[in-house]
Design an enzyme around this catalytic site. Structure first.
Site, PDB file in Angstrom:
ATOM      1  CE1 TYR A 157      -4.017   2.052   0.440  1.00 51.65           C
ATOM      2  CE2 TYR A 157      -2.706   3.234   2.060  1.00 51.65           C
ATOM      3  CZ  TYR A 157      -3.831   3.152   1.256  1.00 51.65           C
ATOM      4  OH  TYR A 157      -4.757   4.158   1.275  1.00 51.65           O
ATOM      5  CE  LYS A 161      -4.038   4.826  -2.150  1.00 46.60           C
ATOM      6  NZ  LYS A 161      -5.033   5.384  -3.094  1.00 46.60           N
TER       7      LYS A 161
END
Length: 252
Positions: A157, A161
């Site tokens: 993640y 991002k």
């Protein structure tokens, strides 16, 4: 305020959380909103909420990893409402809360494919339309986790991002001269299921935030939506490639 009358806004991941709040906020300010996501039922709920408040919306199911479906999504948005003026690329997933060495290849691929490639593909087709039709604005939803802050056991993640933040800046430089203005928001913990730890209740999270977060609480999805509307509005006309962190001070 009524900042978007006659405008068409596309929001991915609009079946819940930030995406739904963004869709509701644009509709409340006069936009016709296309709400997109993988599952029809929550999208229909978003449309029903918008229409109950007197707004205009349509739901389209789409997988953001499918380039052809995204191309068609842009076409369907224009066919339905006559233009595509603003796109908010919000769809994203979180998987694999384990150390780097334990992340499965399946989870890694799924997170990067959805969170990074999905944003790139969406922009690819949104930009292609906007630059030939008078320009537009794109707001990508990144995260305070990645480029701004790191935590353990979230490598896929975090990587995805951080890539969205960098991709936003690169795209902004590439396309501003074509009339397409691209920016990002990077929310922290928001009052949505994704910010709950395994087995944690909303009350547990609220107690944790009192000491974990400088502001002492999670942000509301509507607060993130207000930032998105500002960035998409003419008032932010000189804001290009910015990545606005909205995390209650967590990464300060």
């Amino acid at each position: 305020m009524n900042r978007f009358p006659g405008k068409t806004v596309l929001v991915t991941g609009a079946g819940s959380g930030i995406g739904r709040a963004v869709a509701l906020a644009f509709a409340a300010e006069g936009a016709s909103v296309v709400v997109a996501g993988r599952t029809a039922a929550p999208l229909d709920e978003t449309v029903a909420l918008i229409e109950a408040a007197g707004g205009t919306a349509a739901a389209v199911t789409v997988d953001v990893t499918d380039s052809d479906r995204l191309r068609n999504l842009v076409r369907e948005s224009v066919d339905r409402f006559g233009s595509l003026d603003v796109a908010v690329n919000n769809a994203g997933i979180l998987r694999g809360a384990v150390p780097v060495a334990e992340v499965s290849e399946e989870d890694w691929d799924a997170v990067l494919r959805t969170n990074v490639t999905g944003v790139w593909l969406a922009m690819k087709h949104e930009i292609a339309h906007m630059r030939e039709n008078g320009g537009g604005t794109i707001v990508n939803v990144s995260s305070n986790l990645g480029a701004h802050q790191r935590i353990p056991n979230a490598a896929a993640y975090l990587t995805s991002k951080a890539a969205v933040s960098a991709l936003t800046r690169a795209a902004a430089l590439d396309h501003i001269h074509q009339g397409v203005r691209i920016v990002a928001v990077s929310p922290g913990a928001v009052d949505a299921p994704m910010s709950l730890r395994p087995g944690e209740t909303a009350a547990d999270r609220a107690e944790r935030m009192k000491t974990e977060n400088p502001l002492g609480r999670v942000a509301q999805a509507a607060e993130v939506a207000e930032a998105v509307l500002y960035l998409a509005s003419p008032a932010a006309g000189s804001v290009v490639g910015a990545d606005l962190v909205i995390d209650s001070g967590s990464s300060a």
